[in-house]
Design a protein around this motif. Sequence first.
Motif, PDB file in Angstrom:
ATOM      1  N   SER A  71       0.824  -1.208   0.000  1.00  0.00           N
ATOM      2  CA  SER A  71       0.000   0.000   0.000  1.00  0.00           C
ATOM      3  C   SER A  71       0.859   1.259   0.000  1.00  0.00           C
ATOM      4  CB  SER A  71      -0.928  -0.006   1.213  1.00  0.00           C
ATOM      5  OG  SER A  71      -1.751   1.133   1.221  1.00  0.00           O
ATOM      6  N   SER A  72       1.949   1.247   0.768  1.00  0.00           N
ATOM      7  CA  SER A  72       2.857   2.398   0.814  1.00  0.00           C
ATOM      8  C   SER A  72       3.489   2.636  -0.553  1.00  0.00           C
ATOM      9  CB  SER A  72       3.944   2.158   1.862  1.00  0.00           C
ATOM     10  OG  SER A  72       4.855   3.231   1.904  1.00  0.00           O
ATOM     11  N   VAL A  73       3.962   1.565  -1.169  1.00  0.00           N
ATOM     12  CA  VAL A  73       4.537   1.678  -2.519  1.00  0.00           C
ATOM     13  C   VAL A  73       3.452   2.105  -3.509  1.00  0.00           C
ATOM     14  CG1 VAL A  73       5.592   0.378  -4.418  1.00  0.00           C
ATOM     15  CG2 VAL A  73       6.411   0.062  -2.072  1.00  0.00           C
ATOM     16  N   ALA A 108      -5.377   2.342  -1.277  1.00  0.00           N
ATOM     17  CA  ALA A 108      -6.488   1.578  -0.700  1.00  0.00           C
ATOM     18  C   ALA A 108      -6.650   0.235  -1.405  1.00  0.00           C
ATOM     19  CB  ALA A 108      -7.781   2.392  -0.789  1.00  0.00           C
ATOM     20  N   ALA A 109      -6.588   0.255  -2.730  1.00  0.00           N
ATOM     21  CA  ALA A 109      -6.720  -0.999  -3.476  1.00  0.00           C
ATOM     22  C   ALA A 109      -5.573  -1.949  -3.159  1.00  0.00           C
ATOM     23  CB  ALA A 109      -6.774  -0.713  -4.978  1.00  0.00           C
ATOM     24  N   ALA A 110      -4.360  -1.405  -3.046  1.00  0.00           N
ATOM     25  CA  ALA A 110      -3.193  -2.236  -2.721  1.00  0.00           C
ATOM     26  C   ALA A 110      -3.304  -2.807  -1.312  1.00  0.00           C
ATOM     27  CB  ALA A 110      -1.918  -1.410  -2.857  1.00  0.00           C
ATOM     28  N   LEU A 111      -3.916  -2.052  -0.402  1.00  0.00           N
ATOM     29  CA  LEU A 111      -4.100  -2.521   0.968  1.00  0.00           C
ATOM     30  C   LEU A 111      -4.948  -3.786   1.006  1.00  0.00           C
ATOM     31  CD1 LEU A 111      -3.273  -1.423   3.809  1.00  0.00           C
ATOM     32  CD2 LEU A 111      -5.545  -0.383   3.922  1.00  0.00           C
ATOM     33  N   THR A 112      -5.869  -3.914   0.045  1.00  0.00           N
ATOM     34  CA  THR A 112      -6.783  -5.063   0.025  1.00  0.00           C
ATOM     35  C   THR A 112      -6.352  -6.167  -0.929  1.00  0.00           C
ATOM     36  OG1 THR A 112      -8.139  -4.093  -1.743  1.00  0.00           O
ATOM     37  CG2 THR A 112      -8.745  -3.550   0.530  1.00  0.00           C
ATOM     38  N   HIS A 113      -5.211  -6.021  -1.586  1.00  0.00           N
ATOM     39  CA  HIS A 113      -4.913  -6.920  -2.705  1.00  0.00           C
ATOM     40  C   HIS A 113      -4.825  -8.386  -2.289  1.00  0.00           C
ATOM     41  CE1 HIS A 113      -0.722  -6.971  -1.316  1.00  0.00           C
ATOM     42  NE2 HIS A 113      -0.504  -7.957  -2.166  1.00  0.00           N
ATOM     43  N   GLU A 242      -0.814  -3.769  -9.227  1.00  0.00           N
ATOM     44  CA  GLU A 242      -0.023  -4.964  -9.556  1.00  0.00           C
ATOM     45  C   GLU A 242       1.471  -4.681  -9.448  1.00  0.00           C
ATOM     46  OE1 GLU A 242      -0.431  -8.187 -13.047  1.00  0.00           O
ATOM     47  OE2 GLU A 242       0.129  -6.192 -13.771  1.00  0.00           O
ATOM     48  N   ALA A 243       1.901  -3.520  -9.939  1.00  0.00           N
ATOM     49  CA  ALA A 243       3.322  -3.164  -9.880  1.00  0.00           C
ATOM     50  C   ALA A 243       3.793  -3.034  -8.435  1.00  0.00           C
ATOM     51  CB  ALA A 243       3.566  -1.860 -10.639  1.00  0.00           C
ATOM     52  N   ALA A 244       2.964  -2.443  -7.583  1.00  0.00           N
ATOM     53  CA  ALA A 244       3.334  -2.297  -6.171  1.00  0.00           C
ATOM     54  C   ALA A 244       3.567  -3.661  -5.528  1.00  0.00           C
ATOM     55  CB  ALA A 244       2.233  -1.539  -5.419  1.00  0.00           C
ATOM     56  N   ASP A 245       2.689  -4.616  -5.824  1.00  0.00           N
ATOM     57  CA  ASP A 245       2.832  -5.976  -5.301  1.00  0.00           C
ATOM     58  C   ASP A 245       4.092  -6.636  -5.861  1.00  0.00           C
ATOM     59  OD1 ASP A 245       2.213  -8.336  -3.953  1.00  0.00           O
ATOM     60  OD2 ASP A 245       0.918  -9.061  -5.558  1.00  0.00           O
ATOM     61  N   ASP A 246       4.302  -6.516  -7.177  1.00  0.00           N
ATOM     62  CA  ASP A 246       5.475  -7.128  -7.805  1.00  0.00           C
ATOM     63  C   ASP A 246       6.775  -6.579  -7.218  1.00  0.00           C
ATOM     64  OD1 ASP A 246       3.782  -8.561  -9.433  1.00  0.00           O
ATOM     65  OD2 ASP A 246       4.078  -7.296 -11.210  1.00  0.00           O
ATOM     66  N   ILE A 247       6.820  -5.281  -7.026  1.00  0.00           N
ATOM     67  CA  ILE A 247       8.025  -4.648  -6.475  1.00  0.00           C
ATOM     68  C   ILE A 247       8.292  -5.154  -5.065  1.00  0.00           C
ATOM     69  CG2 ILE A 247       8.962  -2.456  -5.626  1.00  0.00           C
ATOM     70  CD1 ILE A 247       7.527  -1.127  -8.058  1.00  0.00           C
ATOM     71  N   GLY A 303      12.693   2.528  -4.413  1.00  0.00           N
ATOM     72  CA  GLY A 303      12.571   3.878  -4.962  1.00  0.00           C
ATOM     73  C   GLY A 303      12.846   3.924  -6.453  1.00  0.00           C
ATOM     74  N   LYS A 304      13.878   3.204  -6.878  1.00  0.00           N
ATOM     75  CA  LYS A 304      14.219   3.176  -8.298  1.00  0.00           C
ATOM     76  C   LYS A 304      13.132   2.487  -9.114  1.00  0.00           C
ATOM     77  CE  LYS A 304      17.206   3.616 -11.784  1.00  0.00           C
ATOM     78  NZ  LYS A 304      18.390   2.701 -11.804  1.00  0.00           N
ATOM     79  N   LEU A 305      12.592   1.397  -8.601  1.00  0.00           N
ATOM     80  CA  LEU A 305      11.557   0.654  -9.315  1.00  0.00           C
ATOM     81  C   LEU A 305      10.258   1.450  -9.403  1.00  0.00           C
ATOM     82  CD1 LEU A 305      12.241  -2.882  -7.808  1.00  0.00           C
ATOM     83  CD2 LEU A 305      12.755  -2.123 -10.123  1.00  0.00           C
ATOM     84  N   ILE A 306       9.952   2.223  -8.386  1.00  0.00           N
ATOM     85  CA  ILE A 306       8.777   3.104  -8.429  1.00  0.00           C
ATOM     86  C   ILE A 306       8.927   4.114  -9.561  1.00  0.00           C
ATOM     87  CG2 ILE A 306       7.596   4.994  -7.218  1.00  0.00           C
ATOM     88  CD1 ILE A 306       8.042   3.421  -4.614  1.00  0.00           C
ATOM     89  N   GLN A 307      10.095   4.729  -9.624  1.00  0.00           N
ATOM     90  CA  GLN A 307      10.349   5.736 -10.663  1.00  0.00           C
ATOM     91  C   GLN A 307      10.197   5.127 -12.062  1.00  0.00           C
ATOM     92  OE1 GLN A 307      14.298   7.484 -10.443  1.00  0.00           O
ATOM     93  NE2 GLN A 307      14.242   8.018 -12.612  1.00  0.00           N
ATOM     94  N   GLU A 308      10.797   3.966 -12.270  1.00  0.00           N
ATOM     95  CA  GLU A 308      10.729   3.320 -13.580  1.00  0.00           C
ATOM     96  C   GLU A 308       9.289   2.929 -13.935  1.00  0.00           C
ATOM     97  OE1 GLU A 308      13.417   0.041 -13.741  1.00  0.00           O
ATOM     98  OE2 GLU A 308      15.208   1.274 -13.481  1.00  0.00           O
TER      99      GLU A 308
END
Length: 448
Positions: A71-73, A108-113, A242-247, A303-308
Amino acid sequence: MMKWEKLLAKGRFGDNPLKVNSNAGRSEFEIDYDRIIFSAPFRNLQDKTQVFPLPDQAFVHTRLTHSLEVSSVGRSLGKGAGELLIKKFPNLQSQGIDSSDIGAIVAAAALTHDIGNPPFGHAGEEAISDFFRLHPDGKCWERHVRVDQWADLINFEGNAQGFRMLVSKESGLKLTYATLAAFTKYPRPSLIVQRDIARKSQKKYGFFINQSVDFEQMTEVLGIEKLSSDSWVRHPLAFLVEAADDICYSIIDLEDGCTLGLVDFEDTVDLLKPILGNLFDPEKLKDRSINQNLGALRALAIGKLIQESVEVFAKYEENMRKGTFDKALTDMIPSAKSLAEISRVSIQKIYRSKVVLEKEAAGFQVLEGLLSVFSKALYHHFYQPEAFSGQDKSILRLLPEDFPMKGWGAEVNPYPLLRALVDFVAGMTDKYALNLYRRVNGISIPGF
């Protein structure tokens, strides 16, 4: 092409007689986040498996800590993407939407994933599926339900279970349609005419057949377009969830594996170096503990993966709204090869480690055992009454007070009954499932 003005609608699923005044310092999407945080299904994630089932070590992640981190990511990804969208579509501001709102939706969506995941993680999903597909006490129900309903049961999917929980009246969550759609990574039912294997959103399914009306209502409100008679396009923000979970699972599972000694520290550093690039400074690793170094490297890598990922989202957001882009963002970023190598090593050294496999095997035994005793008792009671025993009667008394025990019989389709049984088992924590298994099998008796 789908329009952001509709995709970011603030309407809520279901009626809400106790309307919250969102002008009191919180947006509708921030209210979603707060409702999820204080919900019972979310709290249950504290004792559900992430990678290491029933962990003894406090530093190993559970589904709860993993979900908070995702969720933070997700908030960072959403806010970064939101800043680009507000510049590209300034009319969104007249709708009262800013970048923080988009960050709040993704958070919020990531919090429930993972909210629909059963005990023992992905092994739990397989155990439920295998019970109905292979076990005599599960297979006996097949002739009583429809083909599409049976497809749900023999292929249990945590994402669909999560959608069911989020839209149920019992949950009382009444989330915004935008958050529900961002949660839905797989906008299709379990049984479809033809699956397009090239589309990431069709890899799994996202709702059970008895939630199809709820799902269609959501897509109509948000203007989400259909791909075919039984499949839809993803909401663009679902790519960020999905990206937040993958990271997180790529980097943090590696960190956990290193902390537990399954992956050498030097190997962990070598895996992260290509992602960090010129951010990596070996001098900063000196005179600090391994855990401190792991924490610093993890933060830099994320941090780098978020940017990309934000940059790739910006590049393809129009194609997402057209429905022509359907890949994982993390497969398209410059660090994709490095993440693939981390995944390869994690599978070999972490996910297939002895401690993980032993506890997963126990999870199969526990969930099969629980489903067997309750399923058999229900079948005997309603569909084979001549076999209904005193043991069955005692077992059924262990079901929740609100379990639907009326209206079933030989001429009645038991799919809703089976959904309720799966809800009961899938909603258990790891420890509760283990303890109940011991009690119903006479391994552990209260008071002795």
